[in-house]
Design an enzyme around this catalytic site. Structure first.
Site, mmCIF file in Angstrom:
data_model
loop_
_atom_site.group_PDB
_atom_site.id
_atom_site.type_symbol
_atom_site.label_atom_id
_atom_site.label_comp_id
_atom_site.label_asym_id
_atom_site.label_seq_id
_atom_site.Cartn_x
_atom_site.Cartn_y
_atom_site.Cartn_z
ATOM 1 N N LYS A 143 0.809 -1.104 0.061
ATOM 2 C CA LYS A 143 -0.059 0.070 -0.089
ATOM 3 C C LYS A 143 0.959 1.072 -0.056
ATOM 4 O O LYS A 143 0.540 2.279 -0.747
ATOM 5 C CB LYS A 143 -1.045 0.088 1.399
ATOM 6 N N LYS A 199 -7.890 -12.090 -9.188
ATOM 7 C CA LYS A 199 -8.749 -12.730 -8.216
ATOM 8 C C LYS A 199 -10.198 -12.072 -8.425
ATOM 9 O O LYS A 199 -10.167 -11.133 -8.524
ATOM 10 C CB LYS A 199 -8.192 -12.415 -6.766
ATOM 11 N N LYS A 239 -14.001 -8.125 -4.099
ATOM 12 C CA LYS A 239 -15.291 -7.388 -3.937
ATOM 13 C C LYS A 239 -14.902 -5.888 -4.423
ATOM 14 O O LYS A 239 -15.640 -5.008 -4.551
ATOM 15 C CB LYS A 239 -15.840 -7.608 -2.661
HETATM 16 P P1 ATP Z 1 -10.962 -7.896 -1.788
HETATM 17 O O1 ATP Z 1 -11.872 -8.786 -2.520
HETATM 18 O O2 ATP Z 1 -11.044 -6.727 -1.580
HETATM 19 O O3 ATP Z 1 -9.356 -8.300 -2.286
HETATM 20 P P2 ATP Z 1 -11.107 -10.317 0.238
HETATM 21 O O4 ATP Z 1 -12.460 -10.608 -0.163
HETATM 22 O O5 ATP Z 1 -10.140 -11.041 -0.399
HETATM 23 O O6 ATP Z 1 -10.970 -8.709 -0.269
HETATM 24 P P3 ATP Z 1 -11.227 -10.537 3.036
HETATM 25 O O7 ATP Z 1 -12.516 -10.304 3.631
HETATM 26 O O8 ATP Z 1 -10.135 -10.712 3.660
HETATM 27 O O9 ATP Z 1 -11.096 -10.084 1.691
HETATM 28 O O10 ATP Z 1 -11.475 -12.196 2.564
HETATM 29 C C1 ATP Z 1 -12.243 -13.097 3.380
HETATM 30 C C2 ATP Z 1 -11.644 -14.501 2.981
HETATM 31 O O11 ATP Z 1 -12.334 -14.659 1.599
HETATM 32 C C3 ATP Z 1 -10.327 -14.581 3.040
HETATM 33 O O12 ATP Z 1 -9.950 -15.735 3.762
HETATM 34 C C4 ATP Z 1 -10.085 -14.768 1.510
HETATM 35 O O13 ATP Z 1 -8.868 -15.929 1.425
HETATM 36 C C5 ATP Z 1 -11.430 -15.541 0.882
HETATM 37 N N1 ATP Z 1 -11.326 -14.665 -0.447
HETATM 38 C C6 ATP Z 1 -11.568 -13.804 -0.946
HETATM 39 N N2 ATP Z 1 -11.499 -13.571 -2.358
HETATM 40 C C7 ATP Z 1 -11.409 -14.854 -2.984
HETATM 41 C C8 ATP Z 1 -11.504 -15.686 -4.017
HETATM 42 N N3 ATP Z 1 -11.613 -14.877 -5.323
HETATM 43 N N4 ATP Z 1 -11.210 -16.832 -4.094
HETATM 44 C C9 ATP Z 1 -11.140 -17.615 -2.809
HETATM 45 N N5 ATP Z 1 -11.059 -17.367 -1.685
HETATM 46 C C10 ATP Z 1 -11.248 -15.659 -1.766
#
Ligand code: ATP
Ligand code: LTN
Length: 329
Positions: free
Chosen positions: A111, A193, A196
């Site tokens: 960041k 990936k 959100k």
């Molecule tokens: P952002 O999407 O903004 O990068 P994030 O969804 O990864 O955020 P977290 O709330 O930390 O942020 O994610 C919650 C859990 O969901 C974590 O354990 C992460 O490993 C899992 N996760 C998030 N996105 C994915 C994905 N595309 N595929 C598999 N697991 C995911």
């Protein structure tokens, strides 16, 4: 029974990636572990959140957790700020963390390198609070995505340091990294990936998306021009991702799905994936609606906070005694 703990930081709406990579696994773990899951609302505010949006995201996250199958009879589910010990131990852990250790955290470094403005002290010290979240409950395992592994490793170092300085106080936790393949990719750009924070909104399916919108996103998912249905992650990442989504939701193997659609067009396969996803979303959304309309969330959080506080407060008494913070009257 071993104890497992995880926190989620709902700074936005939960996605199909969150469901397949995290939520679904928590639900299956709750039969084999003593499961503690909390909504990490203190972690959300390391960056400014609109208060009304934050409130809605927190409520939705609890409702979706329940809708996806987390069972308050089996797991402790609570809101971080309902258990005051988190902030208290978070401060104590910050006093046992060196600046050099926080400077090495890649999430923070990335960041800072991107030139992000207005980075807060809360964001910098957030691994100390995360360590507190985990060790307050003597968790044995912490299921996290790859991006959080370094924070759990720091937690291990801090825990060992505390135990050495003040005497055996906390269990040293272990990270539990999701299996290979627990990384669902964006439907519009399969090199990224599913996230959100997806700006185009086309590559990401939200758990509360309208079914017709979710179907549209899948039908227009980026694939390739080879036109062959097979498992080739490197050359056909979009197709591979779609098959992986269908496989993890249906319980069928990826090979089995390929066999069924071999020799057919991508459209047919996409329609199948859309059917599987929509059936799952429909179930989740129906339960979500029921939960939102009942007073269940309030009840679950109240009960969860009571159970979590009982564990955390006892631990804090021991911590204060060990450090020499209390005066006996
Ligand atoms: P952002 O999407 O903004 O990068 P994030 O969804 O990864 O955020 P977290 O709330 O930390 O942020 O994610 C919650 C859990 O969901 C974590 O354990 C992460 O490993 C899992 N996760 C998030 N996105 C994915 C994905 N595309 N595929 C598999 N697991 C995911
Ligand atoms: N940092 C995590 C959320 C989180 C967490 C935790 C996860 C906060 N405290 C304790 C596991 C254990 C994230 O950003 N996803």
């Amino acid at each position: 029974m071993k104890r497992m703990l995880s926190g989620i930081k709902p700074t936005g709406q939960l996605t199909l990636g969150n469901y397949i990579g995290a939520l679904k696994n928590f639900v299956s773990y709750q039969d084999d572990y003593e499961m503690i899951v909390f909504i990490a609302n203190l972690h959300c505010i390391t960056e400014y959140q609109d208060p009304a949006d934050l409130r809605k995201n927190l409520t939705d996250a609890v409702a979706l957790y329940l809708a996806c199958g987390l069972d308050p009879q089996k797991s402790i589910i609570f809101l971080q700020t309902d258990v005051h010990a988190h902030a208290e131990l978070g401060y104590i852990m910050a006093c046992n963390t060196y600046l050099g250790e926080l400077n090495r955290m890649t999430q923070f470094k990335d960041k800072a390198a991107k030139g992000e403005k207005n980075m807060t002290a809360g964001l910098y010290t957030y691994p100390c609070l995360m360590a507190a979240d985990i060790i307050l409950y003597d968790a044995d395992y912490v299921p996290v995505g790859d991006d959080q592994k370094q924070h759990v490793e720091l937690t291990r170092d801090l825990t060992q340091r505390f135990n050495n300085k003040y005497g055996e106080t906390f269990v040293v936790p272990q990270p539990l990294i999701a299996k290979v393949g627990a990384r669902i990719m964006s439907l519009s750009d399969p090199s990224k990936k599913m996230s959100k924070s997806d700006e185009t909104n086309k590559g990401c399916i939200y758990l509360l998306d309208d079914l017709s919108l979710a179907r549209k996103k899948i039908m227009s998912a980026v694939t390739d021009s080879l036109g062959i249905i097979q498992l080739d992650k490197e050359n056909q990442p979009g197709l591979y991702n779609l098959i992986e989504i269908a496989s993890s939701l249906s319980g069928r193997t990826m090979e089995d799905i390929v066999k069924e659609f071999e020799g057919q067009g991508y459209g047919k396969l996409k329609a199948y994936v859309a059917d599987v996803v929509c059936a799952e979303l429909e179930k989740i959304q129906a339960r979500y609606k029921e939960i939102i309309e009942s007073h269940k969330i309030e009840e679950v959080l109240k009960d969860g906070a009571l159970k979590a506080s009982a564990i955390a407060d006892k631990k804090m008494e021991d911590v204060k005694k060990k450090i020499g913070l209390e005066i006996k009257y």
